[in-house]
Design an enzyme around this catalytic site. Structure first.
Site, PDB file in Angstrom:
ATOM      1  N   ARG A  20       0.867  -1.188   0.000  1.00 54.20           N
ATOM      2  CA  ARG A  20       0.000   0.000   0.000  1.00 54.20           C
ATOM      3  C   ARG A  20       0.898   1.232   0.000  1.00 54.20           C
ATOM      4  O   ARG A  20       2.111   1.131   0.108  1.00 54.20           O
ATOM      5  CB  ARG A  20      -1.008  -0.005   1.151  1.00 54.20           C
ATOM      6  CG  ARG A  20      -0.611  -0.566   2.461  1.00 54.20           C
ATOM      7  CD  ARG A  20       0.465   0.180   3.190  1.00 54.20           C
ATOM      8  NE  ARG A  20       0.201   1.597   3.309  1.00 54.20           N
ATOM      9  CZ  ARG A  20       1.114   2.517   3.571  1.00 54.20           C
ATOM     10  NH1 ARG A  20       2.380   2.179   3.724  1.00 54.20           N
ATOM     11  NH2 ARG A  20       0.815   3.789   3.679  1.00 54.20           N
ATOM     12  N   GLY A  21       0.265   2.414  -0.134  1.00 50.57           N
ATOM     13  CA  GLY A  21       1.040   3.646  -0.302  1.00 50.57           C
ATOM     14  C   GLY A  21       1.144   3.925  -1.794  1.00 50.57           C
ATOM     15  O   GLY A  21       1.484   3.031  -2.584  1.00 50.57           O
ATOM     16  N   ALA A  22       0.842   5.173  -2.177  1.00 50.11           N
ATOM     17  CA  ALA A  22       0.659   5.478  -3.599  1.00 50.11           C
ATOM     18  C   ALA A  22       1.835   5.048  -4.497  1.00 50.11           C
ATOM     19  O   ALA A  22       1.630   4.303  -5.476  1.00 50.11           O
ATOM     20  CB  ALA A  22       0.352   6.971  -3.762  1.00 50.11           C
TER      21      ALA A  22
ATOM     22  N   ARG B  67      -7.525  -0.200  -6.802  1.00 44.62           N
ATOM     23  CA  ARG B  67      -7.794   0.895  -5.849  1.00 44.62           C
ATOM     24  C   ARG B  67      -7.935   2.189  -6.653  1.00 44.62           C
ATOM     25  O   ARG B  67      -7.108   2.466  -7.521  1.00 44.62           O
ATOM     26  CB  ARG B  67      -6.675   1.014  -4.808  1.00 44.62           C
ATOM     27  CG  ARG B  67      -6.530  -0.244  -3.934  1.00 44.62           C
ATOM     28  CD  ARG B  67      -5.605   0.005  -2.751  1.00 44.62           C
ATOM     29  NE  ARG B  67      -6.211   0.898  -1.783  1.00 44.62           N
ATOM     30  CZ  ARG B  67      -5.532   1.445  -0.769  1.00 44.62           C
ATOM     31  NH1 ARG B  67      -4.250   1.204  -0.616  1.00 44.62           N
ATOM     32  NH2 ARG B  67      -6.136   2.236   0.089  1.00 44.62           N
TER      33      ARG B  67
ATOM     34  N   ASP C 143      -1.942  11.007  -2.169  1.00 42.41           N
ATOM     35  CA  ASP C 143      -2.373   9.974  -3.116  1.00 42.41           C
ATOM     36  C   ASP C 143      -2.743  10.558  -4.470  1.00 42.41           C
ATOM     37  O   ASP C 143      -2.664   9.889  -5.496  1.00 42.41           O
ATOM     38  CB  ASP C 143      -3.545   9.183  -2.544  1.00 42.41           C
ATOM     39  CG  ASP C 143      -3.065   8.312  -1.397  1.00 42.41           C
ATOM     40  OD1 ASP C 143      -3.003   8.812  -0.258  1.00 42.41           O
ATOM     41  OD2 ASP C 143      -2.676   7.160  -1.663  1.00 42.41           O
TER      42      ASP C 143
ATOM     43  N   ASN D  65      -5.299  12.504   0.574  1.00 44.29           N
ATOM     44  CA  ASN D  65      -4.387  11.671   1.361  1.00 44.29           C
ATOM     45  C   ASN D  65      -5.239  10.898   2.370  1.00 44.29           C
ATOM     46  O   ASN D  65      -6.468  11.073   2.428  1.00 44.29           O
ATOM     47  CB  ASN D  65      -3.320  12.527   2.050  1.00 44.29           C
ATOM     48  CG  ASN D  65      -2.193  11.678   2.636  1.00 44.29           C
ATOM     49  OD1 ASN D  65      -1.640  10.810   1.948  1.00 44.29           O
ATOM     50  ND2 ASN D  65      -1.850  11.893   3.897  1.00 44.29           N
ATOM     51  N   LYS D  66      -4.590  10.074   3.150  1.00 40.83           N
ATOM     52  CA  LYS D  66      -5.280   9.201   4.107  1.00 40.83           C
ATOM     53  C   LYS D  66      -6.329   9.947   4.929  1.00 40.83           C
ATOM     54  O   LYS D  66      -6.093  11.072   5.377  1.00 40.83           O
ATOM     55  CB  LYS D  66      -4.220   8.570   5.010  1.00 40.83           C
ATOM     56  CG  LYS D  66      -4.718   7.638   6.076  1.00 40.83           C
ATOM     57  CD  LYS D  66      -5.643   6.545   5.538  1.00 40.83           C
ATOM     58  CE  LYS D  66      -5.012   5.754   4.414  1.00 40.83           C
ATOM     59  NZ  LYS D  66      -6.024   4.930   3.682  1.00 40.83           N
TER      60      LYS D  66
HETATM   61  O1  MRU Z   1      -4.498   3.286   2.103  1.00 44.81           O
HETATM   62  P1  MRU Z   1      -3.021   3.498   1.983  1.00 44.81           P
HETATM   63  O2  MRU Z   1      -2.256   2.946   3.140  1.00 44.81           O
HETATM   64  O3  MRU Z   1      -2.492   3.031   0.652  1.00 44.81           O
HETATM   65  O4  MRU Z   1      -2.863   5.084   2.034  1.00 44.81           O
HETATM   66  C1  MRU Z   1      -1.574   5.631   1.979  1.00 44.81           C
HETATM   67  C2  MRU Z   1      -1.538   7.101   2.129  1.00 44.81           C
HETATM   68  O5  MRU Z   1      -2.541   7.767   2.245  1.00 44.81           O
HETATM   69  C3  MRU Z   1      -0.184   7.736   2.017  1.00 44.81           C
HETATM   70  O6  MRU Z   1      -0.100   8.872   2.819  1.00 44.81           O
HETATM   71  C4  MRU Z   1       0.049   8.146   0.546  1.00 44.81           C
HETATM   72  O7  MRU Z   1      -0.163   7.054  -0.291  1.00 44.81           O
HETATM   73  C5  MRU Z   1       1.412   8.672   0.323  1.00 44.81           C
HETATM   74  S1  MRU Z   1       2.641   7.416   0.420  1.00 44.81           S
HETATM   75  C6  MRU Z   1       4.146   8.061  -0.004  1.00 44.81           C
END
Ligand code: MRU
Length: 346
Positions: A44-46, A86, A236, A246-247
């Site tokens: 996970r993470g963009a 996603r 994201d 973002n999250k």
């Molecule tokens: O749902 P996730 O864990 O994929 O969400 C991740 C985030 O919101 C991060 O802050 C974002 O992807 C930036 S990661 C460098």
């Protein structure tokens, strides 16, 4: 620790659902397995999602070549499977587009069969390698904004685990530490998936960077006490005007930061910019399963049958953002012109 890497057996990734109690690695041998790993948050993470999708596409094409399938049709099917995993992080679609361009260019140049499959493996590996370099550049660009002795609040995990390595928001922290600055981090736990508690705390502790874990509802309290010097988060998707997805919970932190006149920085690669969207209103927000809210692990914490809302992201309006830190430079508000200039490479 490798977040995601290419191996002869497939795309190998650390299972982020098992952290911090277990360090388990999983190898996805097919594109369908990679898609499921993205959907289920093994990865996970963009930026990390983008890299994983590129590896998945390369795996899919290898299999289609070996099976003698009609390649353009198979390639589209593979890309569509990846795109359906996603919806919010635009890095996923950026990586798919880049792999599609490579596929089309190579075919136009007469590359076929195993050589075509290898060209796509090479492209996916290039995306992976570039991401680490990009994170280091984001770190260098952002470190100047973080004073010696600062305490940084972050939300979710925008670290090595969310990228091919080093991180974006945590890349800025790491770069400042490498410059000899004494930096401490407050990590929001980040309900419901607990990326802050499970992942940010884990990776900062491994690096010996002082980290204090707080519940999401404590951020305002610590800002009011003067214990937070700046906020740095990842992204994201960033619209042309700087509105940032973002999250979930990031918007709340940004609003609090403005209330307390604390700088609020977004750190992200150029691949997170979506200049086709004028504002954040057009960014699709992923809804995830109610179980993430009603349970912690296997433990139920809410009555069975309760109605639940679980949006995974929110949009922070650009007027709450002090600066956007990219590998090409730092953009200040109003963001539209500087972001377009950075995208054009000026
Ligand atoms: O749902 P996730 O864990 O994929 O969400 C991740 C985030 O919101 C991060 O802050 C974002 O992807 C930036 S990661 C460098």
């Amino acid at each position: 620790m490798n977040t995601v890497e290419w191996t002869p057996a497939g795309a190998r990734m650390i299972d982020q659902r098992a952290l911090p109690t277990e360090e388990v690695y999983r190898t996805c041998a097919t594109y369908q397995e990679v898609a499921e790993a993205i959907r289920s948050m093994i990865v996970r993470g963009a930026p990390a999602i983008g890299v994983a999708a590129a590896f998945g596409i390369a795996l899919g094409l290898q299999a289609s070549v070996a099976a003698g399938e009609d390649l353009p049709a198979a390639f589209e099917r593979i890309c569509q499977t990846m795109a359906a995993t996603r919806p919010t992080a635009v890095n996923l679609f950026w990586a798919i587009d880049r792999m599609r361009r490579k596929f089309e260019q190579a075919r136009a140049a007469g590359v076929a069969g195993d050589e075509l499959a290898q060209a796509l493996v090479d492209e996916a590996q290039a995306i992976h390698a570039e991401d680490i370099g990009v994170c280091r550049q984001i770190g260098r660009q952002g470190a100047a904004l973080v004073p010696d002795g600062a305490t940084v609040l972050t939300h979710c995990n925008a670290g090595a685990l969310a990228t091919a390595g080093y991180g974006t928001a945590l890349g800025v922290v790491r770069a400042a530490v490498e410059q000899g600055k004494r930096i401490a981090v407050y990590a929001d736990e980040t309900r419901p998936f607990l990326q802050g508690a499970r992942l940010t705390a884990w990776e900062l502790m491994r690096d010996g960077i002082p980290v204090t874990l707080i519940c999401d509802n404590m951020a305002g309290h610590f800002m009011k006490l003067g214990r937070i010097d700046c906020v740095i988060v990842g992204a994201d998707r960033i619209a042309a005007n700087g509105d940032t997805a973002n999250k979930i919970g990031t918007y709340m932190v940004a609003a609090l930061a403005q209330r307390h006149r604390i700088p609020f920085y977004v750190a992200a690669p150029m691949s997170t910019l979506d200049l086709r969207l004028e504002t954040g209103d057009g960014i699709p927000i992923e809804d995830r399963a109610p179980r993430e809210v009603t349970h912690i692990g296997d433990q139920r914490i809410a009555p069975a049958g309760v109605a639940v809302a679980n949006p995974a992201f929110d949009i922070t309006p650009s007027e709450l953002i002090t600066a956007i830190i990219t590998e090409r430079g730092v953009a200040y508000p109003p963001f539209t012109a500087p972001l377009r200039r950075l995208a054009a490479g000026d």
